[in-house]
Design a protein around this motif. Structure first.
Motif, PDB file in Angstrom:
ATOM      1  N   ASP A 176       0.859  -1.185   0.000  1.00 48.69           N
ATOM      2  CA  ASP A 176       0.000   0.000   0.000  1.00 48.69           C
ATOM      3  C   ASP A 176       0.891   1.230   0.000  1.00 48.69           C
ATOM      4  OD1 ASP A 176       0.502   0.766   2.931  1.00 48.69           O
ATOM      5  OD2 ASP A 176      -0.340  -1.227   3.180  1.00 48.69           O
ATOM      6  N   GLY A 177       0.257   2.402  -0.016  1.00 50.96           N
ATOM      7  CA  GLY A 177       1.013   3.655  -0.055  1.00 50.96           C
ATOM      8  C   GLY A 177       1.048   4.224  -1.465  1.00 50.96           C
ATOM      9  N   GLY A 178       1.534   5.450  -1.550  1.00 48.08           N
ATOM     10  CA  GLY A 178       1.471   6.200  -2.799  1.00 48.08           C
ATOM     11  C   GLY A 178       2.213   5.587  -3.963  1.00 48.08           C
ATOM     12  N   MET A 179       3.300   4.837  -3.703  1.00 51.90           N
ATOM     13  CA  MET A 179       4.117   4.319  -4.793  1.00 51.90           C
ATOM     14  C   MET A 179       3.549   3.061  -5.436  1.00 51.90           C
ATOM     15  SD  MET A 179       8.006   4.839  -3.375  1.00 51.90           S
ATOM     16  CE  MET A 179       8.831   4.704  -4.971  1.00 51.90           C
ATOM     17  N   VAL A 180       2.496   2.458  -4.864  1.00 52.03           N
ATOM     18  CA  VAL A 180       2.023   1.180  -5.404  1.00 52.03           C
ATOM     19  C   VAL A 180       1.278   1.349  -6.726  1.00 52.03           C
ATOM     20  CG1 VAL A 180       1.934   0.068  -3.154  1.00 52.03           C
ATOM     21  CG2 VAL A 180      -0.119   1.159  -4.057  1.00 52.03           C
ATOM     22  N   VAL A 181       0.998   2.590  -7.122  1.00 57.52           N
ATOM     23  CA  VAL A 181       0.424   2.808  -8.454  1.00 57.52           C
ATOM     24  C   VAL A 181       1.491   2.637  -9.532  1.00 57.52           C
ATOM     25  CG1 VAL A 181      -1.373   4.342  -7.592  1.00 57.52           C
ATOM     26  CG2 VAL A 181       0.815   5.320  -8.337  1.00 57.52           C
ATOM     27  N   ASN A 182       2.763   2.586  -9.115  1.00 52.21           N
ATOM     28  CA  ASN A 182       3.877   2.416 -10.054  1.00 52.21           C
ATOM     29  C   ASN A 182       4.035   0.923 -10.352  1.00 52.21           C
ATOM     30  OD1 ASN A 182       6.588   2.102 -11.107  1.00 52.21           O
ATOM     31  ND2 ASN A 182       6.932   4.228 -10.484  1.00 52.21           N
ATOM     32  N   GLU A 183       3.525   0.499 -11.492  1.00 50.43           N
ATOM     33  CA  GLU A 183       3.476  -0.924 -11.803  1.00 50.43           C
ATOM     34  C   GLU A 183       4.841  -1.493 -12.146  1.00 50.43           C
ATOM     35  OE1 GLU A 183       0.228  -2.314 -14.063  1.00 50.43           O
ATOM     36  OE2 GLU A 183      -1.212  -1.280 -12.740  1.00 50.43           O
ATOM     37  N   LEU A 184       5.745  -0.657 -12.651  1.00 50.35           N
ATOM     38  CA  LEU A 184       7.118  -1.121 -12.900  1.00 50.35           C
ATOM     39  C   LEU A 184       7.790  -1.477 -11.579  1.00 50.35           C
ATOM     40  CD1 LEU A 184       9.498  -1.538 -14.867  1.00 50.35           C
ATOM     41  CD2 LEU A 184      10.096   0.870 -14.496  1.00 50.35           C
ATOM     42  N   LEU A 185       7.608  -0.636 -10.576  1.00 48.85           N
ATOM     43  CA  LEU A 185       8.169  -0.916  -9.257  1.00 48.85           C
ATOM     44  C   LEU A 185       7.575  -2.191  -8.671  1.00 48.85           C
ATOM     45  CD1 LEU A 185       9.702  -0.326  -6.630  1.00 48.85           C
ATOM     46  CD2 LEU A 185       7.864   1.257  -6.004  1.00 48.85           C
ATOM     47  N   MET A 186       6.260  -2.350  -8.758  1.00 51.47           N
ATOM     48  CA  MET A 186       5.626  -3.520  -8.170  1.00 51.47           C
ATOM     49  C   MET A 186       6.100  -4.817  -8.831  1.00 51.47           C
ATOM     50  SD  MET A 186       3.637  -2.536  -5.639  1.00 51.47           S
ATOM     51  CE  MET A 186       5.086  -1.513  -5.272  1.00 51.47           C
ATOM     52  N   GLN A 187       6.258  -4.797 -10.163  1.00 58.70           N
ATOM     53  CA  GLN A 187       6.760  -6.001 -10.841  1.00 58.70           C
ATOM     54  C   GLN A 187       8.200  -6.291 -10.438  1.00 58.70           C
ATOM     55  OE1 GLN A 187       5.107  -8.341 -12.962  1.00 58.70           O
ATOM     56  NE2 GLN A 187       6.974  -9.363 -12.263  1.00 58.70           N
ATOM     57  N   PHE A 188       9.036  -5.256 -10.391  1.00 59.16           N
ATOM     58  CA  PHE A 188      10.431  -5.472  -9.989  1.00 59.16           C
ATOM     59  C   PHE A 188      10.499  -5.955  -8.538  1.00 59.16           C
ATOM     60  CE2 PHE A 188      14.653  -4.257  -8.471  1.00 59.16           C
ATOM     61  CZ  PHE A 188      15.447  -4.841  -9.459  1.00 59.16           C
ATOM     62  N   GLN A 189       9.583  -5.455  -7.696  1.00 57.12           N
ATOM     63  CA  GLN A 189       9.571  -5.911  -6.306  1.00 57.12           C
ATOM     64  C   GLN A 189       9.298  -7.406  -6.224  1.00 57.12           C
ATOM     65  OE1 GLN A 189       9.776  -3.737  -2.925  1.00 57.12           O
ATOM     66  NE2 GLN A 189      10.783  -5.696  -3.245  1.00 57.12           N
ATOM     67  N   ALA A 190       8.309  -7.879  -6.971  1.00 59.09           N
ATOM     68  CA  ALA A 190       8.036  -9.319  -7.001  1.00 59.09           C
ATOM     69  C   ALA A 190       9.238 -10.090  -7.538  1.00 59.09           C
ATOM     70  CB  ALA A 190       6.801  -9.594  -7.859  1.00 59.09           C
ATOM     71  N   ASP A 191       9.880  -9.553  -8.583  1.00 60.75           N
ATOM     72  CA  ASP A 191      11.018 -10.235  -9.195  1.00 60.75           C
ATOM     73  C   ASP A 191      12.201 -10.357  -8.237  1.00 60.75           C
ATOM     74  OD1 ASP A 191       9.785 -10.672 -11.637  1.00 60.75           O
ATOM     75  OD2 ASP A 191      10.429  -8.743 -12.461  1.00 60.75           O
ATOM     76  N   ILE A 192      12.492  -9.311  -7.491  1.00 55.13           N
ATOM     77  CA  ILE A 192      13.682  -9.320  -6.638  1.00 55.13           C
ATOM     78  C   ILE A 192      13.429 -10.055  -5.319  1.00 55.13           C
ATOM     79  CG2 ILE A 192      13.528  -7.197  -5.227  1.00 55.13           C
ATOM     80  CD1 ILE A 192      16.512  -8.276  -7.425  1.00 55.13           C
ATOM     81  N   LEU A 193      12.136 -10.166  -4.906  1.00 57.04           N
ATOM     82  CA  LEU A 193      11.791 -10.903  -3.687  1.00 57.04           C
ATOM     83  C   LEU A 193      11.552 -12.391  -3.959  1.00 57.04           C
ATOM     84  CD1 LEU A 193       9.183  -8.597  -1.868  1.00 57.04           C
ATOM     85  CD2 LEU A 193      11.631  -8.805  -1.413  1.00 57.04           C
ATOM     86  N   ASP A 194      11.129 -12.722  -5.179  1.00 60.18           N
ATOM     87  CA  ASP A 194      10.709 -14.070  -5.550  1.00 60.18           C
ATOM     88  C   ASP A 194       9.470 -14.509  -4.774  1.00 60.18           C
ATOM     89  OD1 ASP A 194      10.829 -16.344  -7.108  1.00 60.18           O
ATOM     90  OD2 ASP A 194      12.162 -17.423  -5.736  1.00 60.18           O
ATOM     91  N   VAL A 195       8.598 -13.548  -4.465  1.00 66.24           N
ATOM     92  CA  VAL A 195       7.269 -13.853  -3.908  1.00 66.24           C
ATOM     93  C   VAL A 195       6.254 -12.930  -4.580  1.00 66.24           C
ATOM     94  CG1 VAL A 195       8.139 -14.629  -1.655  1.00 66.24           C
ATOM     95  CG2 VAL A 195       7.448 -12.244  -1.964  1.00 66.24           C
ATOM     96  N   PRO A 196       4.982 -13.347  -4.655  1.00 64.79           N
ATOM     97  CA  PRO A 196       3.967 -12.475  -5.251  1.00 64.79           C
ATOM     98  C   PRO A 196       3.786 -11.186  -4.441  1.00 64.79           C
ATOM     99  CG  PRO A 196       3.173 -14.734  -5.117  1.00 64.79           C
ATOM    100  CD  PRO A 196       4.442 -14.670  -4.324  1.00 64.79           C
TER     101      PRO A 196
END
Length: 494
Positions: free
Chosen positions: A406-426
């Motif tokens: 949640d929070g203001g940055m979650v509208v950034n879909e590039l960030l959210m995809q990279f976050q999943a990629d670097i964590l290896d969790v959905p």
């Protein structure tokens, strides 16, 4: 019959009032920014009166938008920027100094003074927190030592201390309630995590007079009724902003975790009814306590700079015109071009707790352009989150199955995809991303019977979008190793 619950969301950069219905959907919202005051390097302040006046303004505006009156509200909750420290005169209600914001580092020399005897972790067993400039206790000491007459008046009970929640409740009730909830109290470094009471030994150590401290209450109970613009409405919920997001995300089971992407970045994991000591640089904190129910604890990883890095690219470098420009600029390149940014503008928080770290941009070549810098800025938030999640897994032995965001940055879909990629969790974004305000509304609604219990809140939570990891393991670990190398370069720079 009242059909709504209101929430005051007083954050680091703005104040909002949001009205929610029984499904947790937003009915009305108003927001206003306040000034960030930087008297000198390392000093960050807010004007408490500006915050209070802005709060009144957004309450009035949000009600007016939908033609609502106080009678339409069953209760109001408050969520607030934590650790930000205020003192004011009990008789006049006027602040004696600007608020010292959680990011303020002026007490670093005092921190080192106390750390010389017993180290930075000397108070961890009682408070769950390391000695650092982040928390409120030493900020309060600085105010008492540096504002003429403040210590004498505080000792007599004529000057009051509070975090922003205390300040708002004091004003909302016309000076009748001087309180703070257990989540905010747990961030002062003055409260004992086990007893949920102010700790006499720490008060003596920091030279803090008990007479100036607010009464510690639960996160969900009727504290009093508002006067003025919300006359007659029960004030019934208080949660520090990150704990509020934990509640708003319905993370009521041990092992459930959320990450809030705002000015900073804050991950909390519900760890159940016992404090979980951290050996890997996390904070042990109170998650919530509803009325006379059990106290639920959490592990937290606090990251100082997340969205603030995007603001820095906008305001200091002029790389973008608006914060929303960061995603298309970052998408203009395929990867970071070898560029890594460590945003240690005021040191590094979890899991390093290194006050001497400073920001750096590494890996620059003639090939690098502003798109690569933009992409590296977004990736910095995701890498810092990976550090925290790894520490949580080491501390608890629990592998997080998904990360609620949640929070203001979650509208950034590039960030959210990279976050999943670097964590290896959905990574999961809920339909209502204003989970901080929603959590405080839930606390207030539970106290007044607007919602029957947490099962109803769990049913309200719904997924908007889910991102699944796509990286090969080798790429994931290569990128993370480069990040870790850059962090090592930034430590103890100052």
């Amino acid at each position: 019959m009242a059909h709504y619950v209101g929430a005051i969301d007083q954050g680091t950069t703005s104040s909002r009032f949001i009205v929610f219905d029984r499904t947790g959907s937003i009915i009305s919202v108003a927001q206003k920014e306040h000034e960030q005051i930087y008297p000198q390097a390392g000093y960050v302040e807010h004007d408490p009166l500006e915050i209070w006046h802005n709060t009144l303004e957004v309450i009035g505006a949000a009600l007016a938008k939908q033609g609502l009156t106080p009678k339409d509200l069953a209760a109001i909750g408050i969520t607030n920027q934590r650790e930000t420290t205020l003192i004011w005169d009990r008789q006049t209600g006027k602040p004696l100094h600007n608020a010292l914001v959680w990011q303020d580092t002026r007490v670093d020399p005092i921190v080192e003074e106390f750390a010389r005897d017993g180290g930075h972790d000397r108070l961890r067993s009682k408070t769950g927190l390391p000695l650092t400039s982040y928390f409120s206790g030493l900020k309060l000491r600085w105010l008492l030592d540096n504002v003429p007459g403040a210590r004498e008046k505080a000792t007599a009970g004529d000057v009051l201390f509070g975090t922003v929640d205390s300040w708002l409740v004091w004003n909302l009730t016309g000076g009748r309630c001087h309180i703070t909830d257990v989540t905010n109290a747990s961030r002062t470094q003055l409260m004992n995590l086990e007893s949920l009471a102010w700790d006499d030994e720490i008060l003596a150590l920091f030279n803090i007079p008990r007479a100036c401290l607010p009464t510690i209450v639960s996160s969900s109970e009727v504290y009093g009724e508002a006067v003025g613009v919300l006359a007659g409405v029960p004030i019934a919920g208080i949660l520090g902003d990150q704990q509020a997001a934990l509640v708003g995300q319905a993370c009521f089971q041990p092992g459930e975790a959320k990450n809030t992407y705002g000015t900073g970045c804050f991950m909390l994991m519900n760890t159940g009814e016992k404090p979980y000591p951290s050996k890997y640089g996390l904070l042990t904190t109170v998650g919530y306590r509803f009325g006379q129910g059990p106290t639920v604890y959490a592990l937290e990883g606090s990251i100082a700079i997340a969205g603030a890095l995007v603001q820095w690219l906008r305001d200091n470098l002029g790389l973008i015109q608006a914060s929303t420009d960061i995603e298309p600029l970052a998408r203009s390149v395929q990867d970071n071009g070898g560029v890594t940014i460590v945003p240690a503008f005021s040191g590094l928080y979890a899991p390093h707790w290194n006050a001497g770290a400073r920001g750096m941009i590494g890996g620059l070549t003639r090939y690098a352009n502003k798109g690569h810098i933009a992409r590296a800025a977004l990736e910095a938030t995701a890498f810092q989150t990976r550090e925290v999640l790894d520490a949580m897994a080491k501390d608890t032995g629990i592998a997080v199955r998904e990360l609620r965001t949640d929070g203001g940055m979650v509208v950034n879909e590039l960030l959210m995809q990279f976050q999943a990629d670097i964590l290896d969790v959905p990574v999961v974004r809920p339909k209502v991303i204003e989970t901080t305000a929603l959590g405080s509304a839930y606390a207030a609604g539970l106290a007044t019977g607007f919602w029957a219990g947490t099962d109803e809140l769990v049913r309200n939570w719904a997924v908007d979008k889910r991102w699944k990891p796509t990286f090969e393991q080798g790429l994931r670990e290569d990128l993370y190793a480069r990040w870790c190398k850059a962090v090592e370069r930034s430590l103890d720079w100052h």
